[in-house]
Design an enzyme around this catalytic site. Structure first.
Site, PDB file in Angstrom:
ATOM      1  CG  ASN A 210      56.312 -15.405  22.642  1.00  0.00           C
ATOM      2  OD1 ASN A 210      57.504 -15.638  22.696  1.00  0.00           O
ATOM      3  ND2 ASN A 210      55.481 -16.128  21.899  1.00  0.00           N
ATOM      4  CE  LYS A 344      49.017 -27.995  24.443  1.00  0.00           C
ATOM      5  NZ  LYS A 344      49.548 -26.931  23.583  1.00  0.00           N
TER       6      LYS A 344
HETATM    7  O1  PMT Z   1      63.216 -19.108  24.268  1.00  0.00           O
HETATM    8  P1  PMT Z   1      63.686 -18.798  25.669  1.00  0.00           P
HETATM    9  O2  PMT Z   1      63.815 -17.313  25.907  1.00  0.00           O
HETATM   10  O3  PMT Z   1      64.942 -19.553  26.021  1.00  0.00           O
HETATM   11  O4  PMT Z   1      62.549 -19.276  26.687  1.00  0.00           O
HETATM   12  C1  PMT Z   1      62.278 -20.637  26.816  1.00  0.00           C
HETATM   13  C2  PMT Z   1      60.767 -20.910  26.941  1.00  0.00           C
HETATM   14  C3  PMT Z   1      60.251 -20.322  28.231  1.00  0.00           C
HETATM   15  C4  PMT Z   1      60.014 -20.294  25.767  1.00  0.00           C
HETATM   16  C5  PMT Z   1      60.609 -22.478  26.917  1.00  0.00           C
HETATM   17  O5  PMT Z   1      61.317 -23.026  27.983  1.00  0.00           O
HETATM   18  C6  PMT Z   1      59.150 -22.869  26.986  1.00  0.00           C
HETATM   19  O6  PMT Z   1      58.531 -22.985  28.048  1.00  0.00           O
HETATM   20  N1  PMT Z   1      58.550 -23.107  25.792  1.00  0.00           N
HETATM   21  C7  PMT Z   1      57.093 -23.371  25.637  1.00  0.00           C
HETATM   22  C8  PMT Z   1      56.342 -22.078  25.648  1.00  0.00           C
HETATM   23  C9  PMT Z   1      54.853 -22.268  25.475  1.00  0.00           C
HETATM   24  O7  PMT Z   1      54.317 -21.848  24.492  1.00  0.00           O
HETATM   25  O8  PMT Z   1      54.255 -22.936  26.407  1.00  0.00           O
HETATM   26  P2  PMT Z   1      52.687 -23.278  26.431  1.00  0.00           P
HETATM   27  O9  PMT Z   1      52.461 -23.796  27.799  1.00  0.00           O
HETATM   28  O10 PMT Z   1      51.895 -22.114  25.979  1.00  0.00           O
HETATM   29  O11 PMT Z   1      52.510 -24.416  25.360  1.00  0.00           O
HETATM   30  C10 PMT Z   1      52.592 -25.797  25.676  1.00  0.00           C
HETATM   31  C11 PMT Z   1      53.223 -26.597  24.556  1.00  0.00           C
HETATM   32  O12 PMT Z   1      52.413 -26.501  23.400  1.00  0.00           O
HETATM   33  C12 PMT Z   1      54.610 -26.125  24.140  1.00  0.00           C
HETATM   34  O13 PMT Z   1      55.372 -27.259  23.848  1.00  0.00           O
HETATM   35  C13 PMT Z   1      54.333 -25.306  22.894  1.00  0.00           C
HETATM   36  O14 PMT Z   1      55.454 -25.343  21.990  1.00  0.00           O
HETATM   37  C14 PMT Z   1      53.156 -26.054  22.300  1.00  0.00           C
HETATM   38  N2  PMT Z   1      52.249 -25.245  21.467  1.00  0.00           N
HETATM   39  C15 PMT Z   1      51.536 -24.223  21.977  1.00  0.00           C
HETATM   40  C16 PMT Z   1      50.636 -23.546  21.181  1.00  0.00           C
HETATM   41  C17 PMT Z   1      50.487 -23.935  19.839  1.00  0.00           C
HETATM   42  N3  PMT Z   1      49.651 -23.301  19.027  1.00  0.00           N
HETATM   43  N4  PMT Z   1      51.225 -24.942  19.350  1.00  0.00           N
HETATM   44  C18 PMT Z   1      52.080 -25.618  20.145  1.00  0.00           C
HETATM   45  O15 PMT Z   1      52.735 -26.552  19.689  1.00  0.00           O
END
Ligand code: PMT
Length: 400
Positions: A210, A344
């Site tokens: 991504n 979570k």
């Molecule tokens: O890296 P940059 O270019 O600076 O961009 C920053 C960002 C947009 C990536 C960052 O600010 C951000 O939003 N990170 C989380 C991205 C994400 O995966 O979001 P999500 O809504 O899909 O996941 C929710 C949470 O679960 C996150 O804390 C993620 O790390 C965690 N997760 C998700 C899937 C997984 N299999 N394991 C996880 O731990």
């Protein structure tokens, strides 16, 4: 307010080739609000002129112990008392040796003896001189006496040698000055942070990933270290330098990140999941590069779910860290973020809207809303560095 607003820094320059970088260093410190006064050794003047340093600092340069005119306007004892921080950059092997011996045989060494301000030493010399036992013992002596040793960096040297002995770059020194003056609200805290994307292999040359650049997670690591925390950064594949004073663990896939996170989590007080972890990976990774199949325009890859790293950490029954997630949303930001907070079992979630250009993925700025069980806080458009500090201050309040 600028991070060095009102701070009085004396820049002591000794005679090394890196002295030419001191004009830029002074400008960058001034831009951030510092007042800079310069003290130079005789040898330093062979590499950069006092006139240049006077022009960039806006103050006359102190260069001689026995100059009645200079002493009449502001003597070395007064400058020594004026300083909030003394930065010796570049600090040559000779200056370091004279300081270790407690000598005061020129203005700069006398000044160092006369100040009670913290002294930061940024060594710069040939790699062989740096590794010489005499220099190493002198540096150890200065460190033992409480001086801060900033650097040196490794790399190609002006003399053509390669090794440790390069002065840190001006912006690295500026960052260290900022960090020096910041209140250490996270002192004694251990923080693990995930950052960047994960790469899920399809075959030996292709992967699914991504647009995460790692900037948000690296900003959190950088700011946490500046606020005094002991930081472990678990990073997916990104193109960013490791922030100062941060331990970095590099991983590629979600499974590798999961393993590193599980190993680290219980050793830390706070865990922040900022990485954009791939939700799915290919069920089978082809051993050889996949070939186009004649007669079909379709390729179907079966995907399986990756482990949820942050949910695993939040569910730990023993030594569970305060667990902070991020939510990257493109609509209904608050509703989806609140759902992730509860589903979570997180203590705090930082929601960002990744549908807008200029914020979210791969930008220098962001807009973040924080939600926790009985509160919320919105931070409007700002640099990721500023927001990282805001988020950490909020985490600090919630963990008191
Ligand atoms: O890296 P940059 O270019 O600076 O961009 C920053 C960002 C947009 C990536 C960052 O600010 C951000 O939003 N990170 C989380 C991205 C994400 O995966 O979001 P999500 O809504 O899909 O996941 C929710 C949470 O679960 C996150 O804390 C993620 O790390 C965690 N997760 C998700 C899937 C997984 N299999 N394991 C996880 O731990």
């Amino acid at each position: 307010m600028q991070p060095l607003e009102g701070k009085k820094i004396v820049l002591g320059i000794s005679g090394g080739i890196a002295a030419y970088k001191c004009a830029e260093l002074t400008r960058r410190l001034s831009e951030r609000g510092a007042q800079v006064k310069v003290v130079m050794t005789r040898a330093a003047k062979e590499f950069i002129t006092p006139l240049t340093m006077q022009a960039v600092s806006g103050h006359p340069v102190a260069e001689s112990l026995l100059d009645p005119a200079a002493e009449a306007s502001m003597g070395h004892i007064e400058i020594a008392k004026w300083a909030d921080l003394v930065l010796l950059a570049p600090a040559t092997a000779d200056l370091i040796a004279r300081m270790a011996a407690g000598m005061g045989n020129d203005l700069l060494s006398t000044f160092v003896l006369a100040t009670d301000a913290p002294v930061a030493v940024s060594p710069a010399m040939n790699q062989q001189m740096y590794s010489n036992i005499a220099t190493q013992e002198n540096i150890a002596t200065l460190r033992r006496r409480g001086m801060l040793i900033w650097g040196p960096a490794s790399g190609e040297q002006a003399c053509g040698d390669i090794g440790a002995g390069r002065m840190l770059e001006p912006m690295q020194l500026v960052d260290l000055c900022i960090s020096h003056f910041q209140p250490k609200i996270l002192q004694g805290k251990k923080i693990a942070i995930t950052a960047g994307p994960t790469q899920e292999a399809i075959d030996p040359v292709r992967f699914i990933s991504n647009h995460s650049s790692g900037k948000m997670g690296f900003a959190l690591a950088d700011q946490a270290a500046k606020l005094g925390a002991e930081v472990t950064l678990i990073s997916g594949p990104v193109n960013l330098p490791t922030p100062s004073n941060v331990k970095r663990i590099d991983v590629l896939s979600a499974q590798q990140m999961h393993q590193a996170a599980v190993e680290q989590a219980t050793e830390h007080d706070i865990f922040i999941g900022c990485a954009a972890v791939a939700d799915y990976r290919a069920a089978e990774v082809a051993e050889q590069k996949m070939k186009k199949v004649a007669g079909t325009d379709e390729l179907v890859i079966r995907m399986v779910k990756n482990p949820d790293i942050i949910a695993t950490v939040a569910s730990l029954s023993e030594n569970r860290p305060f667990t902070v997630g991020f939510a990257a949303e493109t609509q209904d930001v608050e509703r989806y973020a609140m759902d992730k907070l509860t589903r979570k079992k997180l203590d705090l979630i930082c929601a960002n809207d990744v549908s807008q250009t200029g914020i979210g993925f791969n930008s220098n700025d962001n807009v973040v809303s924080l939600y926790w069980a009985n509160g919320q806080q919105h931070f409007s458009l700002a640099s990721k560095q500023t927001l990282a500090k805001n988020i950490l201050e909020q985490i600090n309040e919630l963990t008191q």
